[in-house]
Design a protein around this motif. Sequence first.
Motif, PDB file in Angstrom:
ATOM      1  N   ALA A 271      60.975 -21.321  38.856  1.00  0.00           N
ATOM      2  CA  ALA A 271      60.281 -21.248  37.562  1.00  0.00           C
ATOM      3  C   ALA A 271      60.853 -20.161  36.661  1.00  0.00           C
ATOM      4  O   ALA A 271      60.543 -20.121  35.465  1.00  0.00           O
ATOM      5  CB  ALA A 271      58.788 -21.021  37.782  1.00  0.00           C
ATOM      6  N   SER A 272      61.672 -19.275  37.216  1.00  0.00           N
ATOM      7  CA  SER A 272      62.314 -18.257  36.378  1.00  0.00           C
ATOM      8  C   SER A 272      63.549 -18.824  35.676  1.00  0.00           C
ATOM      9  O   SER A 272      64.185 -18.139  34.876  1.00  0.00           O
ATOM     10  CB  SER A 272      62.680 -17.019  37.207  1.00  0.00           C
ATOM     11  N   PHE A 273      63.877 -20.088  35.979  1.00  0.00           N
ATOM     12  CA  PHE A 273      64.927 -20.811  35.234  1.00  0.00           C
ATOM     13  C   PHE A 273      64.249 -21.731  34.216  1.00  0.00           C
ATOM     14  O   PHE A 273      63.071 -22.081  34.372  1.00  0.00           O
ATOM     15  CB  PHE A 273      65.778 -21.652  36.198  1.00  0.00           C
ATOM     16  N   THR A 274      64.975 -22.124  33.181  1.00  0.00           N
ATOM     17  CA  THR A 274      64.444 -23.129  32.269  1.00  0.00           C
ATOM     18  C   THR A 274      64.369 -24.464  33.018  1.00  0.00           C
ATOM     19  O   THR A 274      64.996 -24.641  34.070  1.00  0.00           O
ATOM     20  CB  THR A 274      65.346 -23.284  31.031  1.00  0.00           C
ATOM     21  N   GLY A 275      63.619 -25.384  32.456  1.00  0.00           N
ATOM     22  CA  GLY A 275      63.454 -26.695  33.098  1.00  0.00           C
ATOM     23  C   GLY A 275      64.788 -27.377  33.371  1.00  0.00           C
ATOM     24  O   GLY A 275      64.956 -28.048  34.398  1.00  0.00           O
ATOM     25  N   ASP A 276      65.722 -27.180  32.475  1.00  0.00           N
ATOM     26  CA  ASP A 276      67.058 -27.781  32.646  1.00  0.00           C
ATOM     27  C   ASP A 276      68.067 -26.752  33.146  1.00  0.00           C
ATOM     28  O   ASP A 276      69.277 -26.933  32.966  1.00  0.00           O
ATOM     29  CB  ASP A 276      67.528 -28.382  31.320  1.00  0.00           C
TER      30      ASP A 276
END
Lengths: 152, 152, 152
Positions: free
Chosen positions: C43-48
């Motif tokens: 979740a610390s990454f963007t969705g893509d």
Amino acid sequence: MTPTVATAPSTDLDISALYAQVQQFYAGQVRHLDTMRAEEFAASFTGDGVFDHRPGADPLVGRTAIAAAIREYQNTRHAADPVQRRHWFNMLQVFPQDDGTLRTEYYAVVLQTRPGVSEPMVGPSCFVTDVLAYEDGELRTKFRKVSPDYVV
Amino acid sequence: MTPTVATAPSTDLDISALYAQVQQFYAGQVRHLDTMRAEEFAASFTGDGVFDHRPGADPLVGRTAIAAAIREYQNTRHAADPVQRRHWFNMLQVFPQDDGTLRTEYYAVVLQTRPGVSEPMVGPSCFVTDVLAYEDGELRTKFRKVSPDYVV
Amino acid sequence: MTPTVATAPSTDLDISALYAQVQQFYAGQVRHLDTMRAEEFAASFTGDGVFDHRPGADPLVGRTAIAAAIREYQNTRHAADPVQRRHWFNMLQVFPQDDGTLRTEYYAVVLQTRPGVSEPMVGPSCFVTDVLAYEDGELRTKFRKVSPDYVV
């Protein structure tokens, strides 16, 4: 300088100011520790400061106990094996609390250099939590718990 | 976001701004050093910059001498043993001086990775003091003294 | 407190605020990684988000793939050899981009501690580039490429 984006609202400015302040505080604090300035290191804690520095050992409570522990290290382990210790802290999180204190979490590791040996001993790697408080506008450690990774 | 405490007066904002600026400056400077960009690394010093990099060796004075030292490292030691060096700085203290320069103190260690070997060599661990100055609004190193911990 | 020099214009305050914000973001992100909180790390990454984590392996694309990789590490390598990993980042550069994202470059190293062994394994040493983006005012990693120094 590249144009900066307007994404840092005033609360972020505040946390940023605190963040650098904590980094600078820790740098000064470990300098005292690594040069074994017992009184100065102890004075970086609050008067009632708790230093829970080692699993299985009683926490050090108050500046007198903290300073005594530094001097004991100096007179025993360091006297027998005069390494230059360097405490490194990293991956710091600062969480301002509603009561004006700061809770922090960070990684720590000690580099220990023996005279004439260019490669330091590394370790232990630790996880540390602190509570910092302001006394007369200066940061002090009110509570510290050090959890070495090798102790499970 | 947690409400932040109102403990960062404007002078702390200033030191915080400087602190991040110095961290960013050092990151760029070591990137030049670790990729052996001799001219760019030398340009991160002032024209009269002094780099007292090694006990027992004469300090390097001025950008020409500093760039020459990088190229000599590249052509001799690195050519014979092509490690990827990574300089790590930590536990930084920034002390603004009345003359507009910044005095800094920090720890440094070098990680050296040989091709195909995942574990780097670590060391030496050093204590470093700098004087930084602004030239055309950009930070430059005016003076640096590196004291390896193993030299006593 | 020492009088500070008036050399930090408002753009530097902005970059300083961003710099501390990024440091704090990374500290939280690696805490998830090192405690193997797969969903929180993803979740610390963007969705893509793209996590190009290893030369020769396909990049991980999207949170599902990233979380699955953490769980796979936990169930295989970590189950067989339960080290406590600690990711350390350092020598961070933050470059604000015109589109509101932040490009960053930094060094990374992993300290791995085995139960009962005080000295951690060190390495690999890596060079990392990220693109960070804001989602609902929070930093996220949109792209990460990890380049271990030993792979040449």
